[in-house]
Write a protein that holds these residues in place. Structure first.
Motif, mmCIF file in Angstrom:
data_model
loop_
_atom_site.group_PDB
_atom_site.id
_atom_site.type_symbol
_atom_site.label_atom_id
_atom_site.label_comp_id
_atom_site.label_asym_id
_atom_site.label_seq_id
_atom_site.Cartn_x
_atom_site.Cartn_y
_atom_site.Cartn_z
ATOM 1 N N UNK A 50 -11.806 -6.691 23.825
ATOM 2 C CA UNK A 50 -11.323 -5.948 22.658
ATOM 3 C C UNK A 50 -10.072 -5.155 23.006
ATOM 4 N N UNK A 51 -10.061 -4.546 24.205
ATOM 5 C CA UNK A 51 -8.883 -3.795 24.627
ATOM 6 C C UNK A 51 -7.679 -4.730 24.795
ATOM 7 N N UNK A 52 -7.938 -5.899 25.377
ATOM 8 C CA UNK A 52 -6.860 -6.866 25.538
ATOM 9 C C UNK A 52 -6.293 -7.319 24.210
ATOM 10 N N UNK A 53 -7.180 -7.551 23.228
ATOM 11 C CA UNK A 53 -6.711 -7.960 21.905
ATOM 12 C C UNK A 53 -5.902 -6.859 21.234
ATOM 13 N N UNK A 54 -6.365 -5.598 21.403
ATOM 14 C CA UNK A 54 -5.597 -4.485 20.825
ATOM 15 C C UNK A 54 -4.220 -4.382 21.470
ATOM 16 N N UNK A 55 -4.167 -4.636 22.770
ATOM 17 C CA UNK A 55 -2.874 -4.605 23.448
ATOM 18 C C UNK A 55 -1.962 -5.713 22.927
ATOM 19 N N UNK A 56 -2.537 -6.898 22.728
ATOM 20 C CA UNK A 56 -1.736 -7.994 22.176
ATOM 21 C C UNK A 56 -1.256 -7.672 20.765
ATOM 22 N N UNK A 57 -2.121 -7.050 19.964
ATOM 23 C CA UNK A 57 -1.724 -6.668 18.606
ATOM 24 C C UNK A 57 -0.604 -5.649 18.638
ATOM 25 N N UNK A 58 -0.698 -4.709 19.580
ATOM 26 C CA UNK A 58 0.358 -3.698 19.694
ATOM 27 C C UNK A 58 1.682 -4.343 20.073
ATOM 28 N N UNK A 59 1.612 -5.341 20.979
ATOM 29 C CA UNK A 59 2.838 -6.017 21.372
ATOM 30 C C UNK A 59 3.404 -6.844 20.232
ATOM 31 N N UNK A 60 2.502 -7.478 19.463
ATOM 32 C CA UNK A 60 2.988 -8.294 18.349
ATOM 33 C C UNK A 60 3.607 -7.434 17.256
ATOM 34 N N UNK A 61 3.183 -6.155 17.198
ATOM 35 C CA UNK A 61 3.767 -5.246 16.207
ATOM 36 C C UNK A 61 5.194 -4.887 16.578
ATOM 37 N N UNK A 73 -22.998 -6.099 31.885
ATOM 38 C CA UNK A 73 -21.794 -6.890 32.184
ATOM 39 C C UNK A 73 -21.215 -7.510 30.919
ATOM 40 N N UNK A 74 -22.103 -7.997 30.043
ATOM 41 C CA UNK A 74 -21.632 -8.605 28.793
ATOM 42 C C UNK A 74 -20.922 -7.563 27.940
ATOM 43 N N UNK A 75 -21.516 -6.354 27.846
ATOM 44 C CA UNK A 75 -20.888 -5.294 27.049
ATOM 45 C C UNK A 75 -19.520 -4.910 27.629
ATOM 46 N N UNK A 76 -19.482 -4.795 28.961
ATOM 47 C CA UNK A 76 -18.202 -4.442 29.596
ATOM 48 C C UNK A 76 -17.148 -5.514 29.327
ATOM 49 N N UNK A 77 -17.577 -6.787 29.393
ATOM 50 C CA UNK A 77 -16.631 -7.870 29.122
ATOM 51 C C UNK A 77 -16.122 -7.854 27.698
ATOM 52 N N UNK A 78 -17.018 -7.602 26.732
ATOM 53 C CA UNK A 78 -16.600 -7.546 25.328
ATOM 54 C C UNK A 78 -15.648 -6.380 25.092
ATOM 55 N N UNK A 79 -15.911 -5.252 25.750
ATOM 56 C CA UNK A 79 -15.011 -4.093 25.619
ATOM 57 C C UNK A 79 -13.635 -4.430 26.165
ATOM 58 N N UNK A 80 -13.594 -5.078 27.324
ATOM 59 C CA UNK A 80 -12.304 -5.433 27.927
ATOM 60 C C UNK A 80 -11.539 -6.422 27.061
ATOM 61 N N UNK A 136 -18.857 -20.025 27.803
ATOM 62 C CA UNK A 136 -19.344 -20.410 26.469
ATOM 63 C C UNK A 136 -18.182 -20.662 25.519
ATOM 64 N N UNK A 137 -18.330 -21.741 24.748
ATOM 65 C CA UNK A 137 -17.273 -22.071 23.796
ATOM 66 C C UNK A 137 -17.207 -21.025 22.695
ATOM 67 N N UNK A 138 -18.401 -20.559 22.223
ATOM 68 C CA UNK A 138 -18.434 -19.640 21.086
ATOM 69 C C UNK A 138 -18.699 -18.212 21.576
ATOM 70 N N UNK A 139 -17.642 -17.439 21.741
ATOM 71 C CA UNK A 139 -17.812 -16.054 22.174
ATOM 72 C C UNK A 139 -18.495 -15.221 21.098
ATOM 73 N N UNK A 140 -18.464 -15.707 19.852
ATOM 74 C CA UNK A 140 -19.198 -15.006 18.791
ATOM 75 C C UNK A 140 -20.697 -14.949 19.080
ATOM 76 N N UNK A 141 -21.199 -15.939 19.815
ATOM 77 C CA UNK A 141 -22.619 -15.928 20.163
ATOM 78 C C UNK A 141 -22.934 -14.763 21.088
ATOM 79 N N UNK A 142 -22.022 -14.454 22.000
ATOM 80 C CA UNK A 142 -22.209 -13.295 22.871
ATOM 81 C C UNK A 142 -22.212 -12.000 22.065
ATOM 82 N N UNK A 143 -21.313 -11.915 21.112
ATOM 83 C CA UNK A 143 -21.261 -10.717 20.268
ATOM 84 C C UNK A 143 -22.561 -10.573 19.467
ATOM 85 N N UNK A 144 -23.061 -11.706 18.947
ATOM 86 C CA UNK A 144 -24.307 -11.671 18.166
ATOM 87 C C UNK A 144 -25.476 -11.247 19.050
#
Length: 320
Positions: A83-94, A74-81, A4-12
């Protein structure tokens, strides 16, 4: 299958199914209920199937369909993963990698023994050392800050004096024990003299000829010579008893204090016209990490000079 192009739709969809309410999902996602409903419909259109059971008026009762219920874990697990990946990227960017250029000798003899203090004070900063005997292009090689040895003028760079120094003869204690007397400058001429060629040809770089001239021995040369183009290797050769080196005080002080080297003829003082300078591009002066490293270097240099024993302390700059 396309993603899906819009991952926000999955979150919604996930939030709506969890809360059983567009309104509550909207509060969580900080959007309007209408926006949540539209995102869910977009996902349903993309899938070609409904995700919630609806009554005959088309209003969602927000009861997930059987297929949606099965897909939700599966969708919840994917969204959690994600989010974890984004937090890791944020930590690296810090984190920040600070690229520092110095000569190999200055890195080995002065900077590296002290660098852990900077890393303790700034644990989120990684330091990358670029060691080179030649000046580097700060822009092309993405260098943040450096230490250069010279007269203090480098085009395109701010240069702040860090450490001045003098030069003097040094040798290993074992060589001094077997080669006595080495009390006068003339005594040194009978020994192997180790020459530092790391800045050969640079105007103002002190040489054995300059020191001999300062000692009143114009045109004097030693019986034997070893020539080395690295200041740290010059001191290493002297510490191993291979001869007498003309040492630079910034490079040699730790070896003198540790007893690996002995200073000879302390009555002859030859201050260098060159010095170590902190250098950086003027447009980068306000960057916090560059400013922090600059301030740390200056503080370390001030502490180093303040702790110097009087006999080893570099004299003031020579009068032109």
């Amino acid at each position: 299958m396309k993603t899906p192009v819009h991952l926000n739709a999955l979150r919604a969809f996930e939030a709506s199914a969890r809360h059983r309410s567009f309104a509550l999902a909207a509060q969580e996602l900080h959007v309007t209920p209408a926006a949540v409903g539209q995102l869910v419909r977009t996902l349903e259109d993309w899938l070609g199937m409904p995700l919630f059971l609806r009554n005959h008026r088309g209003r969602a009762r927000l009861v997930p369909t059987e297929a949606a219920e099965q897909a939700l874990p599966d969708i919840r697990a994917g969204l959690v993963q994600m989010a974890q990946g984004l937090r890791r990227l944020q930590a690296q960017s810090a984190r920040r990698t600070l690229t520092v250029t110095v000569s190999p000798a200055f890195a080995a003899q002065w900077l590296l023994p002290r660098l852990d203090r900077f890393q303790t004070a700034w644990p989120e900063t990684d330091v990358r050392l670029e060691t080179s005997l030649k000046p580097v292009d700060f822009v092309a090689q993405q260098v943040d800050i450096g230490v250069r040895y010279g007269a203090g003028v480098w085009p395109g760079l701010v240069a702040e004096r860090l450490l001045g120094e003098e030069v003097y003869p040094v040798c290993a204690p074992a060589l001094l024990a077997r080669a006595r007397p080495l009390d006068s400058p003339a005594d040194l001429l009978e020994q192997t003299l180790i020459h530092d060629l790391s800045m050969e040809g640079h105007p103002g770089f002190p040489s054995w000829a300059d020191w001999m001239r300062q000692a009143g021995l114009d045109h004097a040369t030693g019986r034997r010579a070893i020539q080395i183009n690295n200041s740290a290797a010059v001191l290493q050769a002297a510490a191993e008893g291979q001869g007498i080196a003309l040492a630079r005080s910034v490079m040699a002080r730790d070896d003198l204090q540790a007893g690996r080297l002995v200073r000879l003829c302390p009555q002859i003082r030859l201050p260098s016209r060159l010095a170590y300078h902190v250098v950086y591009r003027p447009e980068c002066a306000g960057q916090p990490m560059i400013q922090a490293f600059r301030d740390w270097l200056l503080a370390e240099a001030a502490a180093w000079q303040a702790s110097a024993a009087p006999a080893l302390e570099p004299p003031q700059e020579p009068t032109p």
